[in-house]
Design an enzyme around this catalytic site. Structure first.
Site, PDB file in Angstrom:
ATOM      1  CG  ASP A 161      12.985 -35.213   0.916  1.00  0.00           C
ATOM      2  OD1 ASP A 161      12.471 -34.871  -0.257  1.00  0.00           O
ATOM      3  OD2 ASP A 161      12.149 -35.487   1.772  1.00  0.00           O
ATOM      4  CG  HIS A 171       9.727 -39.050   1.005  1.00  0.00           C
ATOM      5  ND1 HIS A 171       8.789 -38.699   0.198  1.00  0.00           N
ATOM      6  CD2 HIS A 171      10.479 -38.006   1.079  1.00  0.00           C
ATOM      7  CE1 HIS A 171       8.766 -37.378  -0.355  1.00  0.00           C
ATOM      8  NE2 HIS A 171       9.844 -37.022   0.295  1.00  0.00           N
ATOM      9  CD  GLU A 173       9.016 -35.818   3.725  1.00  0.00           C
ATOM     10  OE1 GLU A 173       9.428 -34.761   4.270  1.00  0.00           O
ATOM     11  OE2 GLU A 173       8.205 -35.583   2.871  1.00  0.00           O
ATOM     12  CD  GLU A 174       6.095 -34.736   0.276  1.00  0.00           C
ATOM     13  OE1 GLU A 174       5.606 -33.860   0.849  1.00  0.00           O
ATOM     14  OE2 GLU A 174       6.811 -34.585  -0.524  1.00  0.00           O
ATOM     15  CG  ASP A 186       4.970 -39.997   0.899  1.00  0.00           C
ATOM     16  OD1 ASP A 186       6.143 -40.016   1.264  1.00  0.00           O
ATOM     17  OD2 ASP A 186       4.177 -39.075   1.552  1.00  0.00           O
ATOM     18  CG  ASP A 231       9.415 -33.975  -2.689  1.00  0.00           C
ATOM     19  OD1 ASP A 231       9.783 -34.949  -1.993  1.00  0.00           O
ATOM     20  OD2 ASP A 231       8.961 -32.770  -2.223  1.00  0.00           O
ATOM     21  CG  HIS A 280       5.174 -30.450  -3.018  1.00  0.00           C
ATOM     22  ND1 HIS A 280       4.914 -30.064  -1.614  1.00  0.00           N
ATOM     23  CD2 HIS A 280       6.042 -30.999  -2.878  1.00  0.00           C
ATOM     24  CE1 HIS A 280       5.543 -31.009  -0.684  1.00  0.00           C
ATOM     25  NE2 HIS A 280       6.375 -31.848  -1.610  1.00  0.00           N
TER      26      HIS A 280
END
Ligand SMILES: [Zn+2]
Length: 412
Positions: A201, A82, A178-179, A84, A144, A383
């Site tokens: 991921d 992904h 995705e997030e 994003d 990520d 994150h």
């Protein structure tokens, strides 16, 4: 075999682009800025000689690597990452490559409070001599899932340059959002045309995950009785008081703060309202469907008791499914996981699996009929501003993909 420096330079260019997604947006992709990387990836695939690169109206980059095998019955395998990055922390990184990491504390220069040490990250002890990439302290690195993007791109490049490697038809998919849990909804799986998929991921070197939470969302609406507070005696029913009683009745031992491993939880996320009407929004998580159902029953029992004790208030509890543990589908045909383990071993690693305390794009895809376990990328502390990844781990992940496509070919 994988060109690590090529992988690194692609990764460094991706993480400089801010691609944060936005849960409050209604559009797909949820943010305009994701298009910058989406277009860049489409151009890179074309530059690698891929003939059918396609960007959908919803920002999915799709591409095919044609089969190099004489066999006609090889399942079409798809690789996903992904574009994003998560909310809460800016995504435009100023990446720093710590070449041949020597084991010293890493201090991130733009915020010296942010450090990586053996104490706060024992895993770093196993990375001495490797090339570690971090952000500069005030942003996410965005590994990520830009490590996943770089790994897939790097594997594509390798396979295109080596047509002598036998594999079936492969489909590449880079996806937005995705997030915010909307990574896959807007893709027609017929358009993808794959029999099996892998998201790149997951974290640790050698990891192949095939379990995610099963997830429900719950909303409790409480309607009270309004009255002027000066003359409210025996008239007013304050919904806010009932909502706080409800939240206080949720068992502490079933909260995210007190659970880990394979234990599920009930997590109140939002209380909104007035004495007249209150909404309590919750998420309910468990690895097993009966555990999920038990937690739903617990919510119903608390609400029924409060209703009995407060007959003049109105309680409405609604529980809706969100996603399901992908193991329920994968255990019917375990080849996607077994073949990945075989590929991981061929890359010289030991396969490990972890039950993901969350959902992945693969949870939704698997439920929709496309089995999609989750492969490692090597990212850590995602994150957060201390997010980091090792170049050697990313290279191993790309190597694993190259082995994996051959495993599928050989078993066909
Ligand atoms: Zn991710």
């Amino acid at each position: 075999m994988i060109d690590a420096e090529d992988l690194l330079s692609r990764f460094l260019s991706y993480v400089r682009i801010d691609t944060q997604s936005d849960p409050h947006s209604q559009s797909t992709p949820s943010t305009e800025k994701q298009w910058v990387l989406i277009r860049e990836l489409a151009d890179e695939l074309k530059a690698l000689g891929i003939a059918d690169v396609q960007v959908t109206n919803f920002g999915f980059v799709l591409a095919t690597i044609p089969s190099t095998s004489p066999k006609a019955n090889i399942p079409t395998v798809s690789f996903w990452a992904h574009v994003d990055t998560a909310e809460g922390c800016s995504g435009a990184a100023r990446p720093i490559v710590h070449r041949k990491y020597n084991g010293a504390d890493i201090v991130l220069p733009d915020d010296p409070q942010q450090t990586l040490t053996f104490e706060n990250c024992p895993l770093l002890k196993t990375k001495i001599g490797e090339d570690i990439i971090t952000a500069s302290g005030t942003t996410l690195l965005g590994a990520d899932d830009k490590s996943g993007v770089a790994i897939v791109m790097s594997a594509v490049r390798h396979l295109v340059m080596h047509p002598e490697i036998p594999h079936g038809k492969l489909r590449i998919c880079f996806n937005p959002d995705e997030e915010i849990g909307r990574g896959t909804d807007k893709l027609d799986l017929k358009e993808l045309g794959a029999d099996v998929a892998y998201t790149l991921d997951s974290e640790n070197l050698g990891e192949i995950d095939f379990e995610s939470f099963s997830a429900d969302g719950a909303t409790l609406k409480i309607r009270g009785v309004a009255a002027h507070p000066g003359w409210a005696k025996d008239v007013m029913v304050n919904a806010l008081r009932l909502a706080s009683q409800f939240v206080a009745a949720l068992p502490k031992e079933l909260s995210p703060e007190t659970t880990d491993g394979r234990d599920g939880f009930i997590h109140p996320q939002e209380i909104k309202g007035s004495p007249e009407e209150v909404y309590v929004r919750m998420i309910v998580r468990d690895f097993e469907l009966d555990g999920l159902a038990q937690k739903g029953n617990l919510l119903r029992a608390i609400v029924e008791r409060l209703q009995r004790e407060n007959p003049r208030a109105q309680f409405e509890l609604e529980i809706k499914p969100q996603y399901r543990n992908m193991r329920y589908w994968l255990e019917k045909d375990f080849r996607p996981v077994d073949y990945a383990k075989e590929a991981i071993r061929r890359a010289g690693l030991t396969p490990t699996s972890d039950a993901i305390r969350g959902g992945t794009d693969g949870s939704r895809l698997t439920e929709r009929g496309l089995p999609t376990p989750n492969l490692f990328t090597g990212f850590h502390f995602v994150h957060s501003p201390r997010e980091w990844v090792s170049l050697q781990d990313m290279t191993k992940a790309a190597e694993t993909i190259v082995h994996l496509v051959q495993v599928w070919e050989q078993h066909a």
